[in-house]
Write a protein that holds these residues in place. Structure first.
Motif, PDB file in Angstrom:
ATOM      1  N   ALA A 635     -89.340-101.775  -6.026  1.00 50.40           N
ATOM      2  CA  ALA A 635     -89.845-103.216  -4.596  1.00 50.40           C
ATOM      3  C   ALA A 635     -91.069-103.134  -3.399  1.00 50.40           C
ATOM      4  O   ALA A 635     -92.028-103.288  -3.037  1.00 50.40           O
ATOM      5  N   LYS A 636     -90.470-102.207  -2.530  1.00 51.54           N
ATOM      6  CA  LYS A 636     -90.004-101.243  -1.664  1.00 51.54           C
ATOM      7  C   LYS A 636     -92.192-100.739  -1.218  1.00 51.54           C
ATOM      8  O   LYS A 636     -92.716-100.705  -1.326  1.00 51.54           O
ATOM      9  N   GLY A 637     -92.057-100.469  -3.164  1.00 53.05           N
ATOM     10  CA  GLY A 637     -93.268 -99.392  -3.512  1.00 53.05           C
ATOM     11  C   GLY A 637     -94.668-100.446  -3.647  1.00 53.05           C
ATOM     12  O   GLY A 637     -95.268-100.182  -3.556  1.00 53.05           O
ATOM     13  N   LEU A 638     -93.690-101.139  -4.360  1.00 52.21           N
ATOM     14  CA  LEU A 638     -94.922-102.316  -4.860  1.00 52.21           C
ATOM     15  C   LEU A 638     -95.099-103.714  -3.042  1.00 52.21           C
ATOM     16  O   LEU A 638     -96.374-103.932  -3.793  1.00 52.21           O
ATOM     17  N   ALA A 639     -94.543-103.496  -2.329  1.00 54.97           N
ATOM     18  CA  ALA A 639     -94.711-103.891  -1.479  1.00 54.97           C
ATOM     19  C   ALA A 639     -95.917-103.015  -0.695  1.00 54.97           C
ATOM     20  O   ALA A 639     -96.447-103.546   0.464  1.00 54.97           O
ATOM     21  N   PHE A 640     -95.294-101.414  -0.542  1.00 57.85           N
ATOM     22  CA  PHE A 640     -96.456-101.266   0.040  1.00 57.85           C
ATOM     23  C   PHE A 640     -97.569-101.143  -0.527  1.00 57.85           C
ATOM     24  O   PHE A 640     -98.270-101.208   0.086  1.00 57.85           O
ATOM     25  N   GLN A 641     -98.044-101.144  -1.775  1.00 59.66           N
ATOM     26  CA  GLN A 641     -99.321-101.851  -2.249  1.00 59.66           C
ATOM     27  C   GLN A 641     -99.964-102.744  -2.150  1.00 59.66           C
ATOM     28  O   GLN A 641    -100.813-103.052  -1.736  1.00 59.66           O
ATOM     29  N   LEU A 642     -99.058-103.901  -2.156  1.00 64.59           N
ATOM     30  CA  LEU A 642     -99.081-105.268  -1.619  1.00 64.59           C
ATOM     31  C   LEU A 642    -100.326-104.922  -0.141  1.00 64.59           C
ATOM     32  O   LEU A 642    -100.825-105.768  -0.062  1.00 64.59           O
ATOM     33  N   VAL A 643     -99.169-104.597   0.564  1.00 64.31           N
ATOM     34  CA  VAL A 643    -100.032-104.342   2.321  1.00 64.31           C
ATOM     35  C   VAL A 643    -101.073-103.114   2.275  1.00 64.31           C
ATOM     36  O   VAL A 643    -102.220-104.247   2.726  1.00 64.31           O
ATOM     37  N   GLU A 644    -101.536-102.184   1.382  1.00 65.53           N
ATOM     38  CA  GLU A 644    -102.036-101.830   1.243  1.00 65.53           C
ATOM     39  C   GLU A 644    -103.798-102.811   0.776  1.00 65.53           C
ATOM     40  O   GLU A 644    -105.091-101.969   1.331  1.00 65.53           O
ATOM     41  N   ASN A 645    -103.166-103.170  -0.276  1.00 66.44           N
ATOM     42  CA  ASN A 645    -104.494-103.912  -0.435  1.00 66.44           C
ATOM     43  C   ASN A 645    -104.651-105.671   0.200  1.00 66.44           C
ATOM     44  O   ASN A 645    -105.442-105.931  -0.778  1.00 66.44           O
ATOM     45  N   LEU A 646    -103.788-104.978   0.929  1.00 65.22           N
ATOM     46  CA  LEU A 646    -104.478-106.716   1.847  1.00 65.22           C
ATOM     47  C   LEU A 646    -103.615-108.124   1.324  1.00 65.22           C
ATOM     48  O   LEU A 646    -104.786-108.592   1.516  1.00 65.22           O
ATOM     49  N   GLY A 647    -102.733-108.070   0.258  1.00 69.30           N
ATOM     50  CA  GLY A 647    -101.996-109.079  -0.162  1.00 69.30           C
ATOM     51  C   GLY A 647    -102.764-109.680  -1.912  1.00 69.30           C
ATOM     52  O   GLY A 647    -101.942-110.631  -2.003  1.00 69.30           O
ATOM     53  N   VAL A 648    -103.538-108.474  -2.048  1.00 64.37           N
ATOM     54  CA  VAL A 648    -103.753-108.813  -3.886  1.00 64.37           C
ATOM     55  C   VAL A 648    -103.764-107.786  -5.000  1.00 64.37           C
ATOM     56  O   VAL A 648    -104.570-106.859  -4.707  1.00 64.37           O
ATOM     57  N   LEU A 649    -103.233-108.442  -5.589  1.00 64.29           N
ATOM     58  CA  LEU A 649    -102.570-106.679  -6.500  1.00 64.29           C
ATOM     59  C   LEU A 649    -103.639-107.163  -8.298  1.00 64.29           C
ATOM     60  O   LEU A 649    -102.430-108.798  -8.360  1.00 64.29           O
ATOM     61  N   PHE A 650    -104.269-107.194  -8.765  1.00 66.39           N
ATOM     62  CA  PHE A 650    -104.949-107.426 -10.072  1.00 66.39           C
ATOM     63  C   PHE A 650    -103.325-107.180 -10.777  1.00 66.39           C
ATOM     64  O   PHE A 650    -102.794-105.501 -10.991  1.00 66.39           O
ATOM     65  N   ARG A 651    -102.704-107.745 -12.074  1.00 70.14           N
ATOM     66  CA  ARG A 651    -101.507-107.855 -12.648  1.00 70.14           C
ATOM     67  C   ARG A 651    -101.164-106.071 -13.193  1.00 70.14           C
ATOM     68  O   ARG A 651    -100.346-105.381 -13.305  1.00 70.14           O
ATOM     69  N   ARG A 652    -103.145-105.746 -14.286  1.00 70.40           N
ATOM     70  CA  ARG A 652    -102.978-105.347 -14.766  1.00 70.40           C
ATOM     71  C   ARG A 652    -102.705-103.798 -14.714  1.00 70.40           C
ATOM     72  O   ARG A 652    -102.778-102.727 -15.027  1.00 70.40           O
ATOM     73  N   ASP A 653    -103.193-103.977 -12.306  1.00 69.65           N
ATOM     74  CA  ASP A 653    -102.725-102.080 -12.258  1.00 69.65           C
ATOM     75  C   ASP A 653    -101.436-102.057 -12.083  1.00 69.65           C
ATOM     76  O   ASP A 653    -101.057-100.411 -12.128  1.00 69.65           O
ATOM     77  N   VAL A 654    -100.415-103.052 -11.614  1.00 69.20           N
ATOM     78  CA  VAL A 654     -99.381-102.393 -11.030  1.00 69.20           C
ATOM     79  C   VAL A 654     -97.915-103.309 -12.531  1.00 69.20           C
ATOM     80  O   VAL A 654     -97.186-102.868 -12.584  1.00 69.20           O
TER      81      VAL A 654
END
Length: 1011
Positions: A635-654
């Motif tokens: 969860a912490k790693g996913l949150a870090f990615q979300l912050v780095e991508n300014l709040g949007v991640l493609f679900r396919r990428d994670v």
């Protein structure tokens, strides 16, 4: 009566000639000598110069002791001891103790020379006579006036040649000389545009106007003077440089080049007292040759060899006799008969008028006619027109003894208007000067005092209006005042209006925006720098005050614009630039150099504090997520990615990270506003206009996006809350993503709207034939049609919808026209209000429900996964024309082939757990149609218990996941695009089964077998 034409020349004894170049103090010496006597008369070449000398003498002996006599003006105190006159107005005889004649070299002038010759030959002071002029007069004076004393005075300063320079590059305190009014005005206009303004001096101007223009220059309000050769006649000016813009003039008879003596007379105006002067030419005149330069610098000119002469012994016995006497030639060497002057030309015309011949029938009337012919031609009209005016005046004088006052009043009234431009006012001044001259002639008017006052008043008013027009046209008052104050080293007074207009010394000089000053347009050349310097000097304290106010300003007074500029009360004071950290952009202060030291540091610190606060406030969900301490592991790693991508991640990428998250981890992330959608992992709060605009701005700063054309305009469009926009292929897809949009072909759709679209499609894919309340758009268990609800939330057309669905992984099948008509009829029959409400409910739930259990096949976006079989839409059944119905598009998932679907149907017939496994696997592959996952379905079930088929789908999906793990590797090796997978969920509590579903019959069969 016939008089001899032999010139009667007085002796030169008692006469002193004070000769020398300009700036030798000759006029000053004559004034001092005159006031040393009890009485005196001095003659000057110009009314303007006579006015100047009159003022100086009055200051010495008192105004009651000085008279001013010119052709147009008389100031005659009763007991005046001294008279200051123009040469034409000097008396023919005098008993004054002192007589002086200035600029005697004009005796060689073709137009006025005979008048100067007459005065220097025949007018003497009782005790002392001074002749003032150029050194070129020495030989001729010694020849004509034996016994004369000659005193030569050296120039007090030196004169140097400066060469050729453009008008716009001339130094300050320059006089530019031309010989036509048009050329003078053109030069003055150029100087106004380039250097701030110029005064103009022409012989055609009234003395009052010329005085006002000279005063404008002398006071330093302007640094340039544009003039004709009138400035060469004794005007005392603070000129450092004389530039010739022309070297040819019209002398009344022909165009000719100026001779060296004339050039030297004008060039000599440069330099004052002991200050050296310079002369040169402008770009329109060829440079002077070396010989001419040496002659001007050394004052070495050809001596005057002859003087213009006209007899003073006139025969008034008849017109013929008068004309004959005027043709007399001198018998003395050194004199030559002058060409016919204006008065003689008028007499020649009038002598041919029958009425004049009849009236001038005796010597008295002939003399009166000659007196009338002396009327100056101020209007510069044709000789015949001038003669007509003289004829009218003469007729009145002969018939009535005075000029007809009705006629005079009418003429004066025509000139009594101050409207119009420069040329119009100049013409009126010339006209009124004519009547001013008439009013000052003795015995010409019945009430001369009234008309002298009246005409003088009108002339003064017209002269003031002309001076105003000249100043308005050729002087930039703002620049001139500032230049004067700068020379005085004075502290300039500045005012700043509420809208930022800057006024220095009452003149608008520019606009202050934030900490940047912009001078007004129109100021060019070196003076523009001086104006800016003056403005900045006056604005120094204002900058300090503004810095203090900004340092104490609240956050509400500051704002960040879509172009990256930071505005304080609407004015830009800084701009943002990219840095290593996207959330910490650099701040660049927008300020002039005058903002320095502590003031600049305070401004920078306040703006940086505002920027950090604004980002942390507007993007608080991201800030909170980055600081979350209760998130652990994945969860912490996913949150870090979300912050780095300014709040949007493609679900396919994670995909793997999401599959590995347990429900507690997901719940902890949801507490920070994270939503697990069918297509994206995102924070819905960041899709609002303010966060979306800031996020796209930060990304553009980091990636130099603002430098690319169009980005600055696109940011506010994307952040305006629109559900979809037309895409521009020139912009990066990441830009749309961070603005909260998914790039899908020709349109980009907002992320949360796509999740709502998934909620609408999901029940369409789950519906089976025979079920009640078929949702609008559901065709069978695997296909659906586009609905108005879909088009409405997307703000798209049917063509746009096709692009969007393809981008989401669906393919389109075409059906026959008959099947389409039947389908549309059935769809219309089933489209009840209750159905519409259900669709809206699904859309509403999409705002807060997750789609964790969505099929990976739906979110798969591998190339080739989607194929549009047909793109045509049906036509209305009641079309006016008989056309073949077009095929209608029925959409289905693009990741499953017909063989796979047939195998699935066979598996369903096997019953039991095998059937549940197939159903679960199929539902996972259907993406949005496969249910919401464990948490999502719990929420769905709680909200709508009647939709138990979603719960069954979830349980089957979980069982299918468990049995499908063993062969996942083999399926990944298959050809073609592979679907993404989610891990199986733990068993969950059984939910009520729909009694109409096949599962209910299977369950009943199992119970019977157990019994």
């Amino acid at each position: 009566m016939t008089l001899t034409s032999q010139p009667m020349i007085l002796s030169g004894r008692g006469v002193t000639a004070v000769l020398g170049p300009t700036n030798t103090g000759k006029t000053h010496y004559a004034i001092e000598r005159m006031v040393a006597h009890g009485t005196g008369v001095i003659g000057l070449p110009l009314r303007l110069l006579a006015r100047e000398v009159y003022t100086r003498v009055a200051e010495k002996v008192g105004i009651q002791n000085v008279a001013l006599v010119t052709g147009e003006e008389k100031i005659s105190p009763p007991n005046a001891r001294f008279s200051v006159c123009t040469v034409e107005a000097m008396p023919r005889e005098t008993k004054a103790a002192f007589v002086a004649i200035d600029e005697v070299q004009l005796a060689g002038d073709l137009e006025r020379g005979h008048i100067f010759t007459d005065r220097l030959l025949h007018l003497r002071g009782r005790d002392e006579t001074l002749l003032l002029g150029a050194g070129t007069m020495r030989p001729i004076l010694q020849q004509l006036l034996p016994g004369i004393t000659v005193v030569e005075r050296p120039r007090l300063s030196h004169l140097f040649y400066a060469g050729q320079k453009k008008i716009t590059r001339l130094p300050q305190r320059s006089a530019i000389v031309a010989f036509s009014a048009d050329e003078v005005y053109a030069i003055a206009e150029l100087i106004r545009r380039q250097r701030g303004g110029a005064a103009v001096v022409l012989g055609a101007l009234s003395p009052r106007t010329r005085n006002a223009q000279v005063a404008l220059y002398q006071a330093g309000d302007v640094e340039y003077l544009v003039a004709t050769d009138a400035i060469g006649m004794g005007l005392n000016l603070d000129v450092d440089h004389v530039a010739f813009a022309q070297d040819r003039k019209f002398d009344g008879y022909q165009f000719r080049n100026l001779n060296p003596a004339e050039l030297g007379q004008i060039a000599g105006r440069a330099g004052r007292h002991i200050r050296d002067g310079m002369f040169g030419v402008t770009g329109q005149v060829d440079p002077f040759d070396q010989e001419l330069v040496e002659r001007i610098e050394g004052h070495e000119f050809d001596n005057v060899k002859v003087l213009q002469w006209r007899t003073k012994n006139l025969d008034f016995s008849s017109l013929h006799a008068l004309r004959a006497s005027l043709e007399s030639s001198p018998t003395v060497s050194g004199l030559t008969r002058a060409l016919p002057a204006v008065d003689q030309q008028a007499l020649e015309h009038l002598s041919r008028y029958p009425e004049i011949i009849d009236l001038a029938d005796d010597p008295v009337r002939v003399e009166k006619l000659w007196e009338a012919c002396a009327l100056p031609d101020y209007r510069r009209i044709a000789p015949a027109q001038h003669a007509d005016l003289i004829s009218t005046l003469f007729s009145d004088l002969v018939r009535y003894g005075t000029v007809n006052e009705d006629f005079l009043a009418e003429q004066v009234h025509r000139a009594d208007r101050t409207d119009g431009e420069i040329d119009t006012l100049s013409a009126r001044i010339a006209q009124i000067r004519t009547w001013t001259y008439v009013s000052n002639r003795p015995n010409w008017l019945a009430d001369p005092t009234h008309w002298q006052e009246k005409t003088r008043e009108i002339e003064d008013r017209l002269s003031d209006a002309l001076h105003e027009r000249l100043t308005k046209r050729f002087v930039d008052r703002r620049t001139s005042v500032l230049m004067k104050r700068l020379r005085e080293n004075a502290m300039l007074e500045a005012e700043i209006s509420v809208n930022g207009d800057v006024f220095v010394e009452g003149h608008h000089v520019g606009q202050l925006s934030g900490f940047r000053f912009t001078p007004i347009s129109g100021a060019e050349g070196p003076d523009a720098k001086a104006v800016q310097s003056a403005s900045q000097k006056a604005l120094a304290l204002e900058f300090e005050a503004r810095a203090a106010r900004l340092h104490a300003a609240g956050n509400s007074d500051l704002a960040i614009s879509s172009d990256g500029s930071i505005r304080w009360l609407g004015d830009p004071v800084a701009r943002l630039a990219g840095s290593d950290h996207v959330m910490r952009p650099r701040v660049i202060i927008l300020a002039d150099e005058q903002l320095t030291g502590n003031a600049r540091d305070h401004v920078a610190a306040r703006i940086e504090r505002f920027v950090n606060h604004h980002i942390s406030t507007v993007l608080k969900p991201l800030d909170d997520l980055s600081r979350a301490e209760d998130l652990q592991g994945l969860a912490k790693g996913l949150a870090f990615q979300l912050v780095e991508n300014l709040g949007v991640l493609f679900r396919r990428d994670v995909t793997e990270e999401v599959k590995s998250l347990d429900q507690d981890a997901r719940a902890s992330m949801r507490r920070y506003g994270v939503r697990f959608g069918a297509y994206h992992i995102f924070v819905p709060a960041l899709l609002k206009p303010a966060p979306a605009e800031l996020i796209t701005l930060l990304w553009a700063l980091k990636n130099d996006g603002l430098e690319k054309p169009g980005y600055g305009d696109l940011i506010p469009v994307l952040a305006a809350g629109r559900t979809s926009v037309v895409t521009d292929p020139g912009f990066e897809r990441t830009f749309y993503k961070l603005a909260g949009f998914r790039f899908l072909g020709k349109r980009a759709v907002r992320i949360d709207i796509l999740e709502r679209l998934a909620d609408i499609i999901r029940p369409l894919l789950q519906w089976k034939p025979g079920q009640a309340n078929r949702p609008e758009g559901a065709y069978d268990g695997r296909r659906f049609t586009t609905t108005t609800a879909m088009l409405s939330i997307l703000g798209a057309t049917l063509e746009d919808m096709e692009e969007i669905l393809k981008g989401l992984g669906y393919r389109a099948d075409a059906v026959r026209a008959e099947e389409a008509a039947a389908h549309l009829s059935a769809q219309d029959a089933a489209a009840t209000p209750a159905t519409e409400t259900a669709v809206e409910d699904n859309a509403e739930k999409a705002d807060h429900d997750d789609a964790d259990s969505a099929s990976e096949e739906t979110v798969s976006e591998a190339p080739g996964a989607v194929e549009a079989v047909a793109t045509e839409q049906p036509v209305a059944a009641n079309s006016a024309e008989a056309e073949e119905p077009k095929p209608v598009l029925l959409w289905r998932l693009g990741g499953r082939t017909d063989n796979q679907r047939q195998a699935r149907n066979q598996g369903e017939r096997r019953g039991g757990n095998h059937r549940g496994q197939d159903r679960g696997t199929d539902q996972r592959r259907q993406g949005a149609g496969g249910g919401e996952g464990r948490d999502g379905n719990r929420q769905h079930h709680g909200k709508d218990g009647g939709k138990s088929h979603q719960g069954r789908g979830d349980r089957n999906e979980q069982r299918g996941d468990r049995q499908d793990r063993g062969d996942r590797k083999d399926r990944n090796n298959r050809a073609g695009p592979q679907p993404l997978r989610f891990e199986a969920k733990p068993p969950r509590k059984e939910k009520p089964i729909d009694p109409d579903s096949p599962f209910a019959k299977l369950a009943a069969l199992k119970e019977q077998m157990k019994k």
